[in-house]
Design a protein around this motif. Sequence first.
Motif, mmCIF file in Angstrom:
data_model
loop_
_atom_site.group_PDB
_atom_site.id
_atom_site.type_symbol
_atom_site.label_atom_id
_atom_site.label_comp_id
_atom_site.label_asym_id
_atom_site.label_seq_id
_atom_site.Cartn_x
_atom_site.Cartn_y
_atom_site.Cartn_z
ATOM 1 N N VAL A 41 38.523 42.791 -17.350
ATOM 2 C CA VAL A 41 37.357 43.043 -17.313
ATOM 3 C C VAL A 41 36.286 41.966 -16.790
ATOM 4 N N LEU A 42 35.544 42.449 -15.777
ATOM 5 C CA LEU A 42 35.055 41.137 -15.266
ATOM 6 C C LEU A 42 33.604 41.614 -14.809
ATOM 7 N N ARG A 43 32.793 40.482 -14.241
ATOM 8 C CA ARG A 43 31.387 40.751 -13.874
ATOM 9 C C ARG A 43 31.288 39.862 -12.771
ATOM 10 N N MET A 44 31.007 40.267 -11.508
ATOM 11 C CA MET A 44 30.647 39.397 -10.302
ATOM 12 C C MET A 44 29.099 38.947 -10.329
ATOM 13 N N ASN A 45 29.070 37.737 -9.885
ATOM 14 C CA ASN A 45 27.873 36.907 -9.931
ATOM 15 C C ASN A 45 27.323 36.512 -8.471
ATOM 16 N N GLY A 46 25.887 36.772 -8.141
ATOM 17 C CA GLY A 46 25.239 36.326 -7.173
ATOM 18 C C GLY A 46 25.945 36.871 -5.789
ATOM 19 N N SER A 47 26.266 36.242 -4.888
ATOM 20 C CA SER A 47 26.971 36.347 -3.592
ATOM 21 C C SER A 47 28.088 36.926 -3.480
ATOM 22 N N THR A 48 28.960 36.736 -4.864
ATOM 23 C CA THR A 48 30.434 37.223 -4.881
ATOM 24 C C THR A 48 30.453 38.698 -4.431
ATOM 25 N N VAL A 49 29.580 39.528 -4.849
ATOM 26 C CA VAL A 49 29.558 41.071 -4.830
ATOM 27 C C VAL A 49 29.762 41.478 -3.175
ATOM 28 N N THR A 50 29.181 40.471 -2.203
ATOM 29 C CA THR A 50 29.334 40.569 -0.613
ATOM 30 C C THR A 50 30.561 39.885 -0.189
ATOM 31 N N GLU A 74 32.865 43.256 1.720
ATOM 32 C CA GLU A 74 32.049 43.618 2.700
ATOM 33 C C GLU A 74 32.528 44.987 3.066
ATOM 34 N N SER A 75 33.396 45.558 2.715
ATOM 35 C CA SER A 75 33.865 47.063 2.916
ATOM 36 C C SER A 75 33.681 47.861 1.374
ATOM 37 N N LEU A 76 33.226 47.134 0.424
ATOM 38 C CA LEU A 76 33.108 47.769 -0.857
ATOM 39 C C LEU A 76 34.349 48.610 -1.177
ATOM 40 N N ASN A 102 28.330 44.952 -8.114
ATOM 41 C CA ASN A 102 27.141 44.635 -8.683
ATOM 42 C C ASN A 102 27.434 43.602 -9.734
ATOM 43 N N SER A 103 26.288 43.275 -10.443
ATOM 44 C CA SER A 103 26.352 42.202 -11.494
ATOM 45 C C SER A 103 26.439 42.822 -12.795
ATOM 46 N N GLN A 104 26.891 43.954 -12.816
ATOM 47 C CA GLN A 104 27.282 44.560 -14.269
ATOM 48 C C GLN A 104 28.780 44.562 -14.692
ATOM 49 N N TRP A 105 28.913 44.413 -16.161
ATOM 50 C CA TRP A 105 30.505 44.299 -16.276
ATOM 51 C C TRP A 105 31.027 45.548 -15.915
ATOM 52 N N HIS A 106 32.590 45.330 -15.507
ATOM 53 C CA HIS A 106 33.227 46.379 -15.098
ATOM 54 C C HIS A 106 34.823 46.309 -15.731
ATOM 55 N N SER A 107 35.358 47.300 -16.014
ATOM 56 C CA SER A 107 36.875 47.423 -16.490
ATOM 57 C C SER A 107 37.599 47.827 -15.161
ATOM 58 N N ILE A 108 38.588 47.106 -14.955
ATOM 59 C CA ILE A 108 39.669 47.648 -13.963
ATOM 60 C C ILE A 108 41.109 47.693 -14.440
ATOM 61 N N VAL A 156 35.245 31.598 -6.008
ATOM 62 C CA VAL A 156 33.854 32.321 -6.114
ATOM 63 C C VAL A 156 33.676 32.485 -7.607
ATOM 64 N N PRO A 157 32.142 32.565 -7.808
ATOM 65 C CA PRO A 157 31.665 32.809 -9.177
ATOM 66 C C PRO A 157 31.733 33.997 -9.533
ATOM 67 N N PHE A 158 32.416 34.127 -10.961
ATOM 68 C CA PHE A 158 32.430 35.391 -11.451
ATOM 69 C C PHE A 158 32.619 35.150 -13.120
ATOM 70 N N GLU A 159 32.640 35.970 -13.758
ATOM 71 C CA GLU A 159 32.822 35.962 -15.501
ATOM 72 C C GLU A 159 33.943 36.952 -15.520
ATOM 73 N N LEU A 160 34.779 36.234 -16.346
ATOM 74 C CA LEU A 160 36.154 36.979 -16.843
ATOM 75 C C LEU A 160 36.108 37.208 -18.126
ATOM 76 N N GLN A 161 36.159 38.432 -18.878
ATOM 77 C CA GLN A 161 36.115 38.654 -20.228
ATOM 78 C C GLN A 161 37.317 38.941 -20.624
ATOM 79 N N SER A 162 38.261 39.480 -19.900
ATOM 80 C CA SER A 162 39.767 39.419 -20.290
ATOM 81 C C SER A 162 40.542 39.782 -18.922
ATOM 82 N N MET A 163 42.064 39.367 -19.061
ATOM 83 C CA MET A 163 42.809 39.653 -18.065
ATOM 84 C C MET A 163 44.264 39.876 -18.854
#
Length: 181
Positions: A41-50, A74-76, A102-108, A156-163
């Motif tokens: 579960v993570l969330r990307m910050n700022g320019s990390t999404v690109t 770059e290729s989404l 995007n800057s939302q929380w996502h589970s993968i 790269v900056p991002f937030e990690l809730q769990s892995m």
Amino acid sequence: MHGNITNLSKANMYKISDYLAPCFRSAYPLGLPEEFEFVTVLRMNGSTVTKNWNFWLMQDLNGEEQLAVRLNGESLSLEFTFTTLNKTRETAVFPFLPFLFNSQWHSILLKVNKHSVTLFVDCIMVDSQNTPQRGIVNLDGYTLIGKLKDNPVLAVPFELQSMHIHCDVGRPRTCNDLSAR
């Protein structure tokens, strides 16, 4: 192996990488299992999404990539790269995932089986792809989290809730197992 890590800063990335290597060796003394589930579960910050960056990268002692989960802004797309039994590198690409970048929380959830890999994002199955059999991942190398693909020295900056890495791939997972904030 599992743990919770929140609000990763660039300084913490190095500590996490140092922490993961011994954990992998003790949890998987014969190497990463043939079949496993990678859950985060993570969330990307700022320019990390690109950016094109390795969320999780395992290298051998020579720094050669053995396995990677890559988020390509770059290729989404999300890419799962691995070394086959024949020592060739293969990549399963899950293209066009704009809802992930995007800057939302996502589970993968990446379910890796002997001859396939299946991606779930936010509890929805995106795709399943057939793959050649993976080779053994040597755990004596390096484990990197949150590094640029073309320059793994840069975090790269991002937030990690769990892995988590689960070996019981037959156990059904529910959205409660994967819930993003």
